[in-house]
Design a protein around this motif. Structure first.
Motif, mmCIF file in Angstrom:
data_model
loop_
_atom_site.group_PDB
_atom_site.id
_atom_site.type_symbol
_atom_site.label_atom_id
_atom_site.label_comp_id
_atom_site.label_asym_id
_atom_site.label_seq_id
_atom_site.Cartn_x
_atom_site.Cartn_y
_atom_site.Cartn_z
ATOM 1 N N ARG A 132 -15.479 -36.058 10.761
ATOM 2 C CA ARG A 132 -15.343 -37.470 11.115
ATOM 3 C C ARG A 132 -16.704 -38.054 11.483
ATOM 4 N N SER A 133 -16.751 -39.359 11.509
ATOM 5 C CA SER A 133 -17.997 -40.057 11.816
ATOM 6 C C SER A 133 -18.557 -39.608 13.160
ATOM 7 N N GLY A 134 -19.836 -39.251 13.164
ATOM 8 C CA GLY A 134 -20.522 -38.872 14.392
ATOM 9 C C GLY A 134 -20.368 -37.428 14.796
ATOM 10 N N GLU A 135 -19.530 -36.649 14.107
ATOM 11 C CA GLU A 135 -19.314 -35.261 14.510
ATOM 12 C C GLU A 135 -20.496 -34.373 14.114
ATOM 13 N N SER A 136 -20.670 -33.314 14.884
ATOM 14 C CA SER A 136 -21.740 -32.354 14.621
ATOM 15 C C SER A 136 -21.218 -31.230 13.738
ATOM 16 N N ALA A 150 -22.731 -29.001 0.890
ATOM 17 C CA ALA A 150 -21.872 -29.345 2.023
ATOM 18 C C ALA A 150 -22.568 -30.299 2.986
ATOM 19 N N VAL A 151 -23.863 -30.099 3.222
ATOM 20 C CA VAL A 151 -24.553 -31.012 4.143
ATOM 21 C C VAL A 151 -24.601 -32.419 3.563
ATOM 22 N N GLN A 152 -24.723 -32.535 2.242
ATOM 23 C CA GLN A 152 -24.731 -33.867 1.628
ATOM 24 C C GLN A 152 -23.365 -34.530 1.739
ATOM 25 N N PHE A 153 -22.296 -33.761 1.525
ATOM 26 C CA PHE A 153 -20.953 -34.313 1.690
ATOM 27 C C PHE A 153 -20.687 -34.666 3.151
ATOM 28 N N ALA A 156 -22.330 -37.895 3.862
ATOM 29 C CA ALA A 156 -21.563 -38.962 3.221
ATOM 30 C C ALA A 156 -20.299 -39.290 4.001
ATOM 31 N N ALA A 157 -19.760 -38.291 4.725
ATOM 32 C CA ALA A 157 -18.562 -38.497 5.539
ATOM 33 C C ALA A 157 -18.889 -39.076 6.906
ATOM 34 N N GLY A 158 -20.181 -39.268 7.194
ATOM 35 C CA GLY A 158 -20.565 -39.882 8.457
ATOM 36 C C GLY A 158 -20.931 -38.916 9.559
ATOM 37 N N ALA A 159 -21.166 -37.651 9.222
ATOM 38 C CA ALA A 159 -21.508 -36.659 10.249
ATOM 39 C C ALA A 159 -22.735 -37.097 11.033
ATOM 40 N N PHE A 198 -20.369 -27.320 18.345
ATOM 41 C CA PHE A 198 -20.208 -28.078 17.112
ATOM 42 C C PHE A 198 -18.744 -28.400 16.867
ATOM 43 N N ASP A 199 -18.536 -29.559 16.250
ATOM 44 C CA ASP A 199 -17.171 -29.968 15.920
ATOM 45 C C ASP A 199 -16.644 -29.229 14.701
ATOM 46 N N VAL A 200 -17.532 -28.947 13.744
ATOM 47 C CA VAL A 200 -17.134 -28.253 12.515
ATOM 48 C C VAL A 200 -18.197 -27.218 12.176
ATOM 49 N N ILE A 201 -17.761 -26.000 11.836
ATOM 50 C CA ILE A 201 -18.664 -24.934 11.398
ATOM 51 C C ILE A 201 -18.122 -24.370 10.091
ATOM 52 N N LEU A 202 -19.003 -24.224 9.096
ATOM 53 C CA LEU A 202 -18.629 -23.625 7.813
ATOM 54 C C LEU A 202 -19.169 -22.211 7.765
#
Length: 315
Positions: A132-136, A150-153, A156-159, A198-202
């Motif tokens: 989501r927008s602003g998430e780390s 993934a970093v580009q997407f 684009a998603a507002g990270a 972090f909000d999301v980790i891959l």
């Protein structure tokens, strides 16, 4: 036709094989380039129970030359990129009509590099991680095909802040070029992050890194798991501990998705392909190999010596 065959000796060999004929729901593609991916490492290592001899190659770019029953004959002649279950390291490959996408306007190397990595990166960010927008966001294997996309997407998603982790110091500058705000070497993870969450980790790594990733999730954070580069040893996780902080461990298997819900994968691929075609997302082809050099290409991938995307020239 000429093809590369993986035989029982775990080696790739050039061979002459009959040209395949498309069945119902299939298209036949004259292959210009094929994408090289980590699945080639896993297949060569025997991690998938595929009978040998086997023609590997899971990503093809070229021109449709024939179609099977149930496929629009108007597709013949289209320049396409396709996700296959094998066979792309050959002059002609069969692919599902559903997972074959028109790629007019893309050069064939980029179309081959699109492969599985691009819809995978798209889904990890938008479907699994739901950035989501602003998430780390923290992305492992940041210099690889999926990580660099993934970093580009994510952007684009507002990270908000994006941090990448790479295998060695020589890859830090390369990964940073895709928009990461910070890039760490794996030996620095997680200590160099201090108390950062972090909000999301891959995570395609597995093993101890997977446990460290769970510790680094913020409340309500999502850990998206899509591979086991480091080790196939299982990791034990307490659902009760996850529940206390609202953390989620989610998995993504694009190969399985292609079999159970191919239309879902196709939808993500089309969204990703539009972003690539519009120039918002860049696929970086860093190496091109001849068929006779496939073993070298796959070994470099296995050793972590490759970055970006490698392709095999067929035609």
């Amino acid at each position: 036709m000429k093809a590369v065959v993986l035989d029982t000796d775990d080696q790739f060999h050039l061979a002459d094989l009959p040209e395949p004929v498309p069945g119902p729901g299939e298209v036949a593609i004259a292959v210009a380039y094929a994408g090289i991916q980590y699945g080639d490492v896993l297949v060569r290592g025997g991690h998938f129970p595929i009978p040998r001899p086997f023609v590997p190659g899971f990503e093809a770019a070229g021109r449709i030359i024939a179609v099977g029953d149930g496929v629009d004959p108007g597709r013949v002649g289209q320049e396409v990129t396709a996700l296959t279950s094998g066979g792309a390291y050959a002059e002609v490959v069969l692919a599902s009509d559903v997972l074959t996408f028109e790629a007019a306007g893309l050069d064939p190397r980029t179309a081959a590099g699109f492969g599985w990595i691009t819809p995978t990166a798209y889904d990890l960010v938008n479907t699994v991680g739901r950035v989501r927008s602003g998430e780390s966001v923290l992305i492992h294997a940041a210099a690889g095909g999926v990580g660099s996309l993934a970093v580009q997407f994510a952007k684009a998603a507002g990270a908000g802040t994006t941090v990448g982790v790479v295998g060695n110091a020589g890859q830090t500058g390369y990964a940073a070029g895709f928009g990461f705000d910070r890039v760490l070497v794996s030996e620095e993870f997680p200590d160099a992050l201090d108390d950062r969450r972090f909000d999301v980790i891959l995570d395609p790594i597995g093993g101890p890194a997977r446990l460290a990733n769970l510790e680094r999730l913020a409340p309500h954070g999502r850990l998206a798991v899509y591979g086991n580069i480091a080790t196939f040893e299982p990791v034990q996780v307490s659902a009760n501990d996850l529940l206390m902080d609202g953390k989620s461990l989610l998995t993504y298997n694009s190969n399985l998705l292609s079999q159970t819900h191919p239309e879902r994968l196709a939808d993500s691929a089309r969204h990703a392909l539009r972003l690539v075609a519009d120039g918002q997302v860049r696929i970086d082809i860093t190496a091109e190999y001849e068929a006779a050099d496939l073993d070298t290409a796959v070994q470099r991938l296995a050793d972590g010596a490759a970055h970006g995307k490698s392709v095999l020239r067929i035609a």
